[in-house]
Design a protein around this motif. Structure first.
Motif, PDB file in Angstrom:
ATOM      1  N   GLY A 301       7.051  -1.134  -7.681  1.00 57.99           N
ATOM      2  CA  GLY A 301       6.003  -0.185  -8.057  1.00 57.99           C
ATOM      3  C   GLY A 301       4.634  -0.696  -7.675  1.00 57.99           C
ATOM      4  O   GLY A 301       4.442  -1.858  -7.327  1.00 57.99           O
ATOM      5  N   GLY A 302       3.677   0.188  -7.735  1.00 61.40           N
ATOM      6  CA  GLY A 302       2.331  -0.190  -7.354  1.00 61.40           C
ATOM      7  C   GLY A 302       2.096   0.007  -5.871  1.00 61.40           C
ATOM      8  O   GLY A 302       2.908   0.603  -5.154  1.00 61.40           O
ATOM      9  N   ALA A 303       0.970  -0.493  -5.401  1.00 54.60           N
ATOM     10  CA  ALA A 303       0.574  -0.341  -4.004  1.00 54.60           C
ATOM     11  C   ALA A 303       0.473  -1.706  -3.351  1.00 54.60           C
ATOM     12  O   ALA A 303       0.196  -2.718  -4.006  1.00 54.60           O
ATOM     13  CB  ALA A 303      -0.763   0.393  -3.900  1.00 54.60           C
ATOM     14  N   GLY A 304       0.699  -1.723  -2.055  1.00 58.79           N
ATOM     15  CA  GLY A 304       0.590  -2.959  -1.283  1.00 58.79           C
ATOM     16  C   GLY A 304      -0.190  -2.710  -0.010  1.00 58.79           C
ATOM     17  O   GLY A 304       0.049  -1.726   0.690  1.00 58.79           O
ATOM     18  N   ILE A 305      -1.131  -3.577   0.286  1.00 58.41           N
ATOM     19  CA  ILE A 305      -1.933  -3.491   1.503  1.00 58.41           C
ATOM     20  C   ILE A 305      -1.751  -4.796   2.267  1.00 58.41           C
ATOM     21  O   ILE A 305      -2.023  -5.879   1.736  1.00 58.41           O
ATOM     22  CB  ILE A 305      -3.422  -3.255   1.181  1.00 58.41           C
ATOM     23  CG1 ILE A 305      -3.598  -1.900   0.493  1.00 58.41           C
ATOM     24  CG2 ILE A 305      -4.279  -3.333   2.439  1.00 58.41           C
ATOM     25  CD1 ILE A 305      -5.023  -1.619   0.048  1.00 58.41           C
ATOM     26  N   ARG A 306      -1.269  -4.682   3.509  1.00 56.26           N
ATOM     27  CA  ARG A 306      -1.004  -5.878   4.315  1.00 56.26           C
ATOM     28  C   ARG A 306      -1.843  -5.835   5.584  1.00 56.26           C
ATOM     29  O   ARG A 306      -1.909  -4.810   6.259  1.00 56.26           O
ATOM     30  CB  ARG A 306       0.476  -5.972   4.680  1.00 56.26           C
ATOM     31  CG  ARG A 306       0.836  -7.328   5.313  1.00 56.26           C
ATOM     32  CD  ARG A 306       2.312  -7.456   5.639  1.00 56.26           C
ATOM     33  NE  ARG A 306       2.657  -6.717   6.841  1.00 56.26           N
ATOM     34  CZ  ARG A 306       3.526  -5.724   6.887  1.00 56.26           C
ATOM     35  NH1 ARG A 306       4.129  -5.314   5.776  1.00 56.26           N
ATOM     36  NH2 ARG A 306       3.790  -5.114   8.033  1.00 56.26           N
ATOM     37  N   LEU A 307      -2.452  -6.944   5.902  1.00 51.60           N
ATOM     38  CA  LEU A 307      -3.236  -7.092   7.118  1.00 51.60           C
ATOM     39  C   LEU A 307      -2.598  -8.180   7.966  1.00 51.60           C
ATOM     40  O   LEU A 307      -2.530  -9.338   7.544  1.00 51.60           O
ATOM     41  CB  LEU A 307      -4.691  -7.463   6.784  1.00 51.60           C
ATOM     42  CG  LEU A 307      -5.632  -7.592   7.984  1.00 51.60           C
ATOM     43  CD1 LEU A 307      -5.891  -6.223   8.606  1.00 51.60           C
ATOM     44  CD2 LEU A 307      -6.949  -8.239   7.570  1.00 51.60           C
TER      45      LEU A 307
END
Length: 318
Positions: A301-307
């Motif tokens: 759950g939740g959000a993930g931001i990958r760079l």
């Protein structure tokens, strides 16, 4: 042969054959006989099928080009329709691909200038907040302290309260200045800056933790600034909008000599919400250093931001 001439010659050939047959062995009587109706029906069907096949094959590249135009996004570069077909069709697709290359190059150049000007403006504002407003409020706090020491008892508590309020405002201005200009990034490096970022956002209702992977390669200052700004924006979004009580910042080297930054939370996730200015800003910063930004759901759950940052050039940094 162009699409126009192929369609024209096919229709012309069908009409010529139909005229020859009508002038020769095929006749139409009144009333129309069954055999004559069958011949006309078969000829009409053959003409329609031939036209449909030719149009399907000839216009297929145009349909692919139309889908590529509808899905083109300068913040997600790289996708290009394959150059197929012949004549003006392949020329049209090639022209569209060339136009996209030029637009992406111009947008990258423009974004670099805009973000560079933005960072310079942030630095100027942070300097003015620190030198002008900060020093003025510091003097006010000291003056209030002296006034409270000399004031009679009925006013002393009020002056102390005003002094504490002013001191809290001074701390807030210093915090804003640190966000505008991450001096710790310039002085102590990326790890220390991210550690300070996590400590700044950690509150009784939110815990921000940082985790380090393998040691990073030696990136230049611009790449480190992009990594920091993306992490800062991602943590800010999580703190403001996700409803999470835990945010994790992962940073480490990636296979191939690059780096991977991952910011994820345990909040309500992104869902169908449209991307705002903050997300677009992160994508534009990623484009400046050739990195790839991926936004999605985090495990559990939740959000993930990958760079994903590519490896530095051999002759590049430090």
């Amino acid at each position: 042969m162009s699409l126009y001439w192929r369609i024209f010659l096919l229709n012309g050939a069908v009409l010529v054959v139909a005229a020859v047959l009508l002038l020769g062995p095929v006749t139409v009587s009144t009333p129309v006989l069954l055999g004559e109706a069958l011949v006309l029906g078969v000829g009409l069907a053959a003409m329609l099928v031939a036209n449909a096949l030719l149009l399907r094959v000839g216009l297929a590249p145009l349909q692919r080009l139309s889908r590529a135009m509808n899905s083109a996004d300068l913040l997600r570069p790289g996708g290009r329709p394959a150059v197929t077909g012949s004549g003006e069709m392949s020329a049209l697709i090639s022209t569209f691909n060339t136009m996209l290359d030029r637009l992406e190059s111009e947008r990258a150049t423009t974004s670099a200038r805009v973000l560079s000007a933005q960072e310079a403006e942030r630095q100027r504002i942070a300097q003015e907040l620190h030198d002008e407003v900060g020093q003025t409020l510091t003097a006010v706090v000291l003056q209030l302290g002296r006034s409270a020491d000399l004031a009679p008892d009925p006013l002393k508590d009020d002056l102390r309260q005003v002094q504490e309020t002013t001191r809290a405002g001074l701390d807030e201005i210093r915090r804003i200045a640190r966000r505008l200009r991450p001096g710790v990034l310039e002085e102590l490096g990326l790890h220390s800056a991210l550690r300070a970022l996590a400590g700044e956002f950690t509150t009784p209702g939110l815990t921000v933790v940082e985790q380090w992977g393998p040691a990073l390669p030696a990136f230049d200052d611009e790449t480190e600034l992009v990594l920091y700004r993306v992490a800062q924006e991602a943590v800010t979004n999580a703190a403001r909008h996700s409803g999470a009580d835990r945010v994790e910042i992962h940073l480490g080297a990636a296979p191939g000599g690059g780096a991977e930054l991952l910011v994820r939370d345990n909040g309500k996730g992104i869902g169908d919400a449209p991307e705002g200015a903050g997300m677009r800003g992160m994508r534009e910063r990623a484009l400046l250093i050739g990195a790839t930004l991926t936004v999605g759901a985090a495990p559990g759950g939740g959000a993930g931001i990958r760079l994903d940052v590519p490896a530095p050039a051999a002759d590049g940094p430090r």
